[in-house]
Design a protein around this motif. Sequence first.
Motif, PDB file in Angstrom:
ATOM      1  N   TYR A  32      45.867  36.532  37.922  1.00  0.00           N
ATOM      2  CA  TYR A  32      45.065  37.624  37.418  1.00  0.00           C
ATOM      3  C   TYR A  32      44.090  38.150  38.464  1.00  0.00           C
ATOM      4  O   TYR A  32      43.422  39.162  38.255  1.00  0.00           O
ATOM      5  CB  TYR A  32      44.299  37.206  36.161  1.00  0.00           C
ATOM      6  CG  TYR A  32      43.462  35.968  36.308  1.00  0.00           C
ATOM      7  CD1 TYR A  32      42.125  36.059  36.709  1.00  0.00           C
ATOM      8  CD2 TYR A  32      43.986  34.706  36.040  1.00  0.00           C
ATOM      9  CE1 TYR A  32      41.348  34.927  36.847  1.00  0.00           C
ATOM     10  CE2 TYR A  32      43.207  33.578  36.176  1.00  0.00           C
ATOM     11  CZ  TYR A  32      41.899  33.683  36.585  1.00  0.00           C
ATOM     12  OH  TYR A  32      41.129  32.561  36.727  1.00  0.00           O
ATOM     13  N   ALA A  33      44.011  37.464  39.577  1.00  0.00           N
ATOM     14  CA  ALA A  33      43.215  37.908  40.713  1.00  0.00           C
ATOM     15  C   ALA A  33      43.701  37.161  41.939  1.00  0.00           C
ATOM     16  O   ALA A  33      44.420  36.158  41.834  1.00  0.00           O
ATOM     17  CB  ALA A  33      41.721  37.657  40.480  1.00  0.00           C
ATOM     18  N   GLU A  34      43.308  37.630  43.116  1.00  0.00           N
ATOM     19  CA  GLU A  34      43.715  36.940  44.336  1.00  0.00           C
ATOM     20  C   GLU A  34      43.152  35.528  44.339  1.00  0.00           C
ATOM     21  O   GLU A  34      41.965  35.309  44.095  1.00  0.00           O
ATOM     22  CB  GLU A  34      43.209  37.711  45.560  1.00  0.00           C
ATOM     23  CG  GLU A  34      43.756  37.172  46.866  1.00  0.00           C
ATOM     24  CD  GLU A  34      43.345  38.024  48.053  1.00  0.00           C
ATOM     25  OE1 GLU A  34      43.661  37.636  49.190  1.00  0.00           O
ATOM     26  OE2 GLU A  34      42.705  39.080  47.848  1.00  0.00           O
TER      27      GLU A  34
END
Length: 316
Positions: A202-204
């Motif tokens: 959902y994010a880096e």
Amino acid sequence: GILIVLGISLYIVYLNQGVYEKTLKTNQAFNTNEFIINIENSYYTETDNRGFDLTEDTGFVVLRIKVKNKTIINRTLNIGRFALIVNNKLYYHTADYKEKLMDLGYSYASENIGNSFSSYILVFEVPRNVKNADMVLKYADTNDKEIKIDVTPLDLTKEREKGSVALQSELNFKESILKSTIFRIDEFAVSDRFKIDYKYCYAEDSCYDSYEYVNATTSGNEKKSLLKLRGEVIIDDTITIEPITTVYKFMRYFATIKYTVNGIENTIDSEVKRILPLKTENKNEYYIEVPSNMKSASSIEIVFNVRNYIYTYKLK
């Protein structure tokens, strides 16, 4: 001086007439006013790439040619200058079956011919009863010369069994039109559904473990399951066919699936349907929809018909 001029004139006549009256052989390049052309191979077939008859009563002589432009001007090849002579009758190229013959090459479609060699096929529809007759390809050059080439097509209607290999082995198609193409399956399974694990991010640098299920479709009267295959196909880089990069595409082109349940052999001879995961996709992994009774099969085989060269890959 007169004798020298006469000698030169006779030599030019020899070049302009005598050489062109000689019938050339396949794989003997020839010069036209605009192009250099080479007839590389010739085939006789009656079927499409999956082995189904194209027509009821005709066959097809397929010539694979290499051609390059020897001028600095953009030029297209005038296909009407090619004629196949069989029993004193002329036959001309047809593009009507190009999609069904793409495994033999790309049918010429008015592309500009460049200064390096490009490969195409020319297709001539002929009666089936002339397949063993003498054949000559005639090219009518722009200066009214005719160039003739003997054509002896390889008969692709004769079925040839080329053996079989087992799971996790390499199947080499070297004796067929596919040359050194290699097909291999490392793993298979049959089930109503398969669980696929993957990382959801959902994010880096912010990911967690997740999964999804791949299911067979439920439409229709026949219950379906999935055949999972993990493997790869490596296409010989010297052949010119529509790009085939996956096991699934390769099977759609050439394969049927045969399996035995309670001593009865079943065949899936229509184009197989691939089911794709929604969330992720693992390289070289394929899910193919099959009849549900394959789960009880005592044997499962992928049978390749490559222009009547028969190869069998035994999964089970």
